[in-house]
Design a protein around this motif. Structure first.
Motif, PDB file in Angstrom:
ATOM      1  N   MET A   1       0.825  -1.207   0.000  1.00 17.46           N
ATOM      2  CA  MET A   1       0.000   0.000   0.000  1.00 17.46           C
ATOM      3  C   MET A   1       0.861   1.260   0.000  1.00 17.46           C
ATOM      4  SD  MET A   1      -3.376  -0.468   2.279  1.00 17.46           S
ATOM      5  CE  MET A   1      -3.942  -2.086   2.758  1.00 17.46           C
ATOM      6  N   ASN A   2       2.067   1.125   0.577  1.00 13.93           N
ATOM      7  CA  ASN A   2       3.028   2.226   0.491  1.00 13.93           C
ATOM      8  C   ASN A   2       4.222   1.697  -0.301  1.00 13.93           C
ATOM      9  OD1 ASN A   2       3.707   0.485   2.581  1.00 13.93           O
ATOM     10  ND2 ASN A   2       4.124   2.082   4.072  1.00 13.93           N
ATOM     11  N   GLN A   3       5.439   1.825   0.194  1.00 11.71           N
ATOM     12  CA  GLN A   3       6.590   1.312  -0.545  1.00 11.71           C
ATOM     13  C   GLN A   3       7.320   0.217   0.214  1.00 11.71           C
ATOM     14  OE1 GLN A   3       8.997   4.717  -1.645  1.00 11.71           O
ATOM     15  NE2 GLN A   3       7.497   5.440  -3.124  1.00 11.71           N
ATOM     16  N   SER A   4       6.856  -0.101   1.418  1.00 13.20           N
ATOM     17  CA  SER A   4       7.516  -1.096   2.257  1.00 13.20           C
ATOM     18  C   SER A   4       6.609  -2.292   2.475  1.00 13.20           C
ATOM     19  CB  SER A   4       7.878  -0.490   3.617  1.00 13.20           C
ATOM     20  OG  SER A   4       8.671   0.667   3.471  1.00 13.20           O
ATOM     21  N   TRP A   5       7.224  -3.425   2.814  1.00 13.31           N
ATOM     22  CA  TRP A   5       6.464  -4.621   3.171  1.00 13.31           C
ATOM     23  C   TRP A   5       6.367  -4.729   4.695  1.00 13.31           C
ATOM     24  CZ3 TRP A   5       4.100  -7.230  -0.727  1.00 13.31           C
ATOM     25  CH2 TRP A   5       4.553  -6.985  -2.023  1.00 13.31           C
ATOM     26  N   GLY A   6       7.512  -4.806   5.343  1.00 13.41           N
ATOM     27  CA  GLY A   6       7.514  -4.755   6.791  1.00 13.41           C
ATOM     28  C   GLY A   6       7.318  -3.327   7.279  1.00 13.41           C
ATOM     29  N   TYR A   7       6.931  -3.171   8.538  1.00 14.34           N
ATOM     30  CA  TYR A   7       6.622  -1.847   9.069  1.00 14.34           C
ATOM     31  C   TYR A   7       7.822  -0.903   8.977  1.00 14.34           C
ATOM     32  CZ  TYR A   7       5.201   1.828  12.283  1.00 14.34           C
ATOM     33  OH  TYR A   7       4.879   3.043  12.837  1.00 14.34           O
ATOM     34  N   SER A   8       7.552   0.312   8.485  1.00 16.97           N
ATOM     35  CA  SER A   8       8.575   1.353   8.411  1.00 16.97           C
ATOM     36  C   SER A   8       7.926   2.679   8.772  1.00 16.97           C
ATOM     37  CB  SER A   8       9.185   1.434   7.001  1.00 16.97           C
ATOM     38  OG  SER A   8      10.022   2.565   6.871  1.00 16.97           O
ATOM     39  N   ASP A   9       8.397   3.300   9.839  1.00 16.63           N
ATOM     40  CA  ASP A   9       7.789   4.566  10.249  1.00 16.63           C
ATOM     41  C   ASP A   9       8.202   5.720   9.343  1.00 16.63           C
ATOM     42  OD1 ASP A   9      10.427   4.687  11.049  1.00 16.63           O
ATOM     43  OD2 ASP A   9      10.014   5.338  13.109  1.00 16.63           O
ATOM     44  N   LYS A  10       9.226   5.520   8.516  1.00 22.33           N
ATOM     45  CA  LYS A  10       9.668   6.570   7.598  1.00 22.33           C
ATOM     46  C   LYS A  10       8.897   6.555   6.280  1.00 22.33           C
ATOM     47  CE  LYS A  10      12.961   7.776  10.460  1.00 22.33           C
ATOM     48  NZ  LYS A  10      12.808   9.008  11.278  1.00 22.33           N
ATOM     49  N   ASP A  11       8.278   5.445   5.960  1.00 23.07           N
ATOM     50  CA  ASP A  11       7.587   5.301   4.675  1.00 23.07           C
ATOM     51  C   ASP A  11       6.135   5.756   4.815  1.00 23.07           C
ATOM     52  OD1 ASP A  11       6.514   4.625   2.264  1.00 23.07           O
ATOM     53  OD2 ASP A  11       6.857   2.466   2.446  1.00 23.07           O
ATOM     54  N   GLN A  12       5.867   6.967   4.334  1.00 22.94           N
ATOM     55  CA  GLN A  12       4.511   7.497   4.367  1.00 22.94           C
ATOM     56  C   GLN A  12       4.005   7.811   2.952  1.00 22.94           C
ATOM     57  OE1 GLN A  12       2.726   7.486   7.185  1.00 22.94           O
ATOM     58  NE2 GLN A  12       4.539   6.573   8.164  1.00 22.94           N
ATOM     59  N   VAL A  13       4.520   7.074   1.972  1.00 23.75           N
ATOM     60  CA  VAL A  13       4.097   7.261   0.581  1.00 23.75           C
ATOM     61  C   VAL A  13       2.970   6.271   0.307  1.00 23.75           C
ATOM     62  CG1 VAL A  13       4.840   7.342  -1.825  1.00 23.75           C
ATOM     63  CG2 VAL A  13       6.455   7.912  -0.004  1.00 23.75           C
ATOM     64  N   TRP A  14       1.749   6.665   0.639  1.00 22.02           N
ATOM     65  CA  TRP A  14       0.613   5.749   0.571  1.00 22.02           C
ATOM     66  C   TRP A  14      -0.158   5.907  -0.736  1.00 22.02           C
ATOM     67  CZ3 TRP A  14      -0.056   2.128   4.299  1.00 22.02           C
ATOM     68  CH2 TRP A  14       0.662   2.304   5.491  1.00 22.02           C
ATOM     69  N   LYS A  15      -0.508   4.774  -1.351  1.00 22.64           N
ATOM     70  CA  LYS A  15      -1.405   4.799  -2.503  1.00 22.64           C
ATOM     71  C   LYS A  15      -2.796   5.213  -2.028  1.00 22.64           C
ATOM     72  CE  LYS A  15       0.976   0.953  -4.837  1.00 22.64           C
ATOM     73  NZ  LYS A  15       1.967   0.623  -3.800  1.00 22.64           N
ATOM     74  N   THR A  16      -3.506   5.945  -2.858  1.00 21.82           N
ATOM     75  CA  THR A  16      -4.866   6.339  -2.508  1.00 21.82           C
ATOM     76  C   THR A  16      -5.808   5.143  -2.676  1.00 21.82           C
ATOM     77  OG1 THR A  16      -5.428   7.008  -4.764  1.00 21.82           O
ATOM     78  CG2 THR A  16      -4.413   8.683  -3.329  1.00 21.82           C
ATOM     79  N   THR A  17      -6.976   5.242  -2.054  1.00 19.99           N
ATOM     80  CA  THR A  17      -7.977   4.186  -2.224  1.00 19.99           C
ATOM     81  C   THR A  17      -8.371   4.062  -3.691  1.00 19.99           C
ATOM     82  OG1 THR A  17      -8.841   4.545   0.004  1.00 19.99           O
ATOM     83  CG2 THR A  17     -10.278   3.419  -1.547  1.00 19.99           C
ATOM     84  N   ALA A  18      -8.523   5.199  -4.371  1.00 23.09           N
ATOM     85  CA  ALA A  18      -8.888   5.176  -5.785  1.00 23.09           C
ATOM     86  C   ALA A  18      -7.846   4.418  -6.607  1.00 23.09           C
ATOM     87  CB  ALA A  18      -9.042   6.598  -6.319  1.00 23.09           C
ATOM     88  N   SER A  19      -6.574   4.667  -6.323  1.00 22.55           N
ATOM     89  CA  SER A  19      -5.501   3.988  -7.041  1.00 22.55           C
ATOM     90  C   SER A  19      -5.511   2.491  -6.750  1.00 22.55           C
ATOM     91  CB  SER A  19      -4.151   4.586  -6.657  1.00 22.55           C
ATOM     92  OG  SER A  19      -3.086   3.911  -7.298  1.00 22.55           O
ATOM     93  N   LEU A  20      -5.690   2.128  -5.488  1.00 21.48           N
ATOM     94  CA  LEU A  20      -5.723   0.707  -5.113  1.00 21.48           C
ATOM     95  C   LEU A  20      -6.897  -0.011  -5.767  1.00 21.48           C
ATOM     96  CD1 LEU A  20      -4.827   1.035  -1.328  1.00 21.48           C
ATOM     97  CD2 LEU A  20      -3.407  -0.042  -3.091  1.00 21.48           C
TER      98      LEU A  20
END
Length: 574
Positions: free
Chosen positions: A247-266
């Motif tokens: 949904m973002n750019q990471s698989w495991g939890y990463s507090d630095k990764d806040q690049v989230w796909k929008t619901t529309a995109s998903l």
């Protein structure tokens, strides 16, 4: 009998379409993703100490399963053991597990198994069967722990027989029926060892599915696992496939990764994948406390709301019957019905057009309309060009902010013109894998300094002639150098005319239904060509970037720039 049995056990998975991937392990404590041990070269003795800090007291199996179920997901795949080597279950084989090594002292997989059984969700396990950075004898073809252990001293079968196979047996005998064993990164594993793992799973749970990443040998497993975040072109895969996606750019939890796909995109990506005959395995990376991040929960809830309304056009459907992708969205189908998934941004102002449908339409309506009010439509046929056309009168405003579904009730089995055909807007899309590929010498064009140079040939039907802008579409990996891929000009021949041009990064799409991180969709404008009359035409492309369709498992991340298709965009009429 074996084929029939395979079809039977695959049915639940094919009907499900949508699953939850869960990447969760000791790496969550560091909040830097699941490859942190490898990327930071953390010694085993230091990494083991993370277990003392891992106490996910907010873990709630009931809540996790409820989130998945409310999202419309039908199965859950959780990392029983990732590359770090830590078992997220109580393993008798090794004390390096969540029950014996952490203050949590509980088995989350046991709790998930119980809740999944109650809620009718298939529980599935991910297991890293080759990479294990904790074990001294795990041996992969590239991603090994070389900071603690010496490669030439590794004895792979001590790991294989002493840990991997025994833990697989535990997972398949201690947690009830398992829908799928999801293996990963089989680099260096022999065909014989791959077959042994397949047989082990079959012997313990005959109905348990196995993904293709159990091996790098073609045809292994029950279905094709695509590369991470990879969406194939329509009709590209001969086997059932599944796209694992973040949904973002990471698989495991990463507090630095806040690049989230929008619901529309998903949602667009979900429908796009299902329309191509695949499943989407959408990932969440729980926190070290055991919570699924709120951004994930919010998006999953919104996807579930859409599926509650439009599930008829989603679950248990067959893929799009056309050999090309539609410019306004995607298509799924069931016996007697065709479902047009129209993305809101491409919603037409008056009429939605569809070419090539030969069936008589009995009724057209918007699926979300509780009254199922009929939409007006016109079907026409031009015998001179053997062209079928459908025009549906639709509301001026899209009835859904993301994707609206138009249901077509049809007479008889679905029958469409399967030739590559110009679309109503005038555009023509020619996918790379649909071409006939030959050595460049076959076209009479001399190769200039590139052994990779090949010729690709397509045949397609033009309904509305005109002047077309020729666009080459590529997927470019983050950090790739474009000029290293396109060192030589491309040559395009069509209707007796030729263009020689340099492919450049003219347009970059930040949100593509087919492409995502670590790739971006890049359009290169090569020039213009004119087609004077309707008919069937041949387009020839000469380029360094043409490659045959892979016969086995495609290593998606291996190519920095990947040629995907040619688009002819009509600019004006003749």
């Amino acid at each position: 009998m074996e084929v029939m049995n395979c079809k039977h056990k695959m049915k639940w998975w094919k009907d499900a379409k949508f699953g939850m991937f869960i990447h969760w392990g000791l790496y969550a404590v560091l909040k830097k993703g699941e490859w942190v041990m490898y990327s930071s070269k953390i010694p085993v003795h230091k990494y083991e100490k993370l277990a003392r800090k891992f106490n996910p007291i907010k873990f709630d199996a009931k809540q996790w399963v409820r989130i998945a179920k409310n999202a419309g997901m039908k199965y859950i795949v959780i990392t029983a053991k990732h590359h770090e080597g830590f078992a997220m279950f109580q393993s008798k084989t090794s004390p390096y597990n969540i029950v014996d090594a952490t203050p949590f002292n509980s088995d989350p997989l046991k709790e998930l198994a119980e809740e999944c059984q109650k809620e009718g969700i298939k529980l599935c396990f991910y297991y890293s069967h080759v990479i294990d950075w904790h074990h001294p004898d795990s041996l992969h073809d590239r991603a090994n722990n070389t900071w603690d252990y010496e490669l030439d001293k590794k004895d792979f079968y001590k790991y294989w027989n002493g840990l991997a196979k025994p833990q697989i047996k535990e997972l398949l005998t201690e947690y009830g029926p398992i829908g799928l064993m999801w293996f990963d990164t089989a680099g260096g594993l022999s065909k014989e060892d791959s077959e042994e793992m397949v047989q082990l799973v079959r012997s313990l749970q005959p109905d348990c599915l196995i993904n293709s990443r159990v091996s790098h040998c073609p045809g292994m497993g029950d279905y094709q696992s695509k590369g991470d975040n990879e969406i194939p072109m329509l009709g590209q895969d001969a086997r059932e496939f599944e796209t694992p996606m973040t949904m973002n750019q990471s698989w495991g939890y990463s507090d630095k990764d806040q690049v989230w796909k929008t619901t529309a995109s998903l949602l667009r990506k979900l429908v796009n994948i299902v329309s191509k005959g695949g499943n989407l395995l959408l990932n969440v990376g729980p926190t070290p406390d055991g919570e699924i991040p709120g951004q994930s929960v919010e998006r999953l809830a919104e996807i579930g709301e859409w599926l509650d309304i439009n599930g008829e056009a989603f679950y248990g459907t067959s893929p799009c019957p056309y050999p090309y992708e539609l410019e306004w969205g995607s298509i799924t189908m069931k016996s007697g019905y065709l479902y047009l998934h129209v993305y809101s941004e491409y919603w037409p102002q008056a009429n939605l057009q569809l070419y090539g449908l030969r069936n008589k339409i009995l009724k057209a309506y918007i699926l979300s309309d509780p009254n199922k009010a009929s939409l007006e439509f016109i079907q026409t046929y031009d015998s001179e060009t053997n062209h079928y056309s459908l025009s549906i009168e639709v509301p001026n405003i899209a009835p859904d902010k993301n994707i609206a579904v138009i249901a077509l009730k049809i007479d008889g089995e679905i029958d469409v013109d399967e030739s590559l055909t110009q679309q109503p807007s005038g555009s023509i899309r020619l996918a790379a894998f649909q071409s006939e590929i030959q050595p460049v010498e076959a076209s009479g064009e001399k190769s200039e300094g590139s052994e990779r140079r090949k010729t690709a040939l397509w045949h397609f039907k033009v309904v509305n002639p005109g002047t077309f802008e020729v666009v080459i579409v590529n997927f470019k990996k983050s950090g790739a150098i474009w000029e290293e891929a396109y060192q030589n000009p491309v040559v395009i021949s069509l209707a007796g005319k030729k263009i020689v041009g340099k492919a450049r990064e003219d347009v970059i799409l930040e949100d593509s239904p087919n492409c995502q991180y670590p790739y971006r969709e890049v359009h290169s404008n090569i020039g213009e060509l004119t087609i004077n009359r309707p008919g069937v035409y041949a387009l020839e492309l000469i380029s360094d970037m043409i490659s045959p369709k892979p016969k086995g498992t495609e290593i998606w991340q291996a190519e920095a720039v990947k040629f995907r298709n040619i688009k002819l965009m009509r600019k004006k009429d003749i």
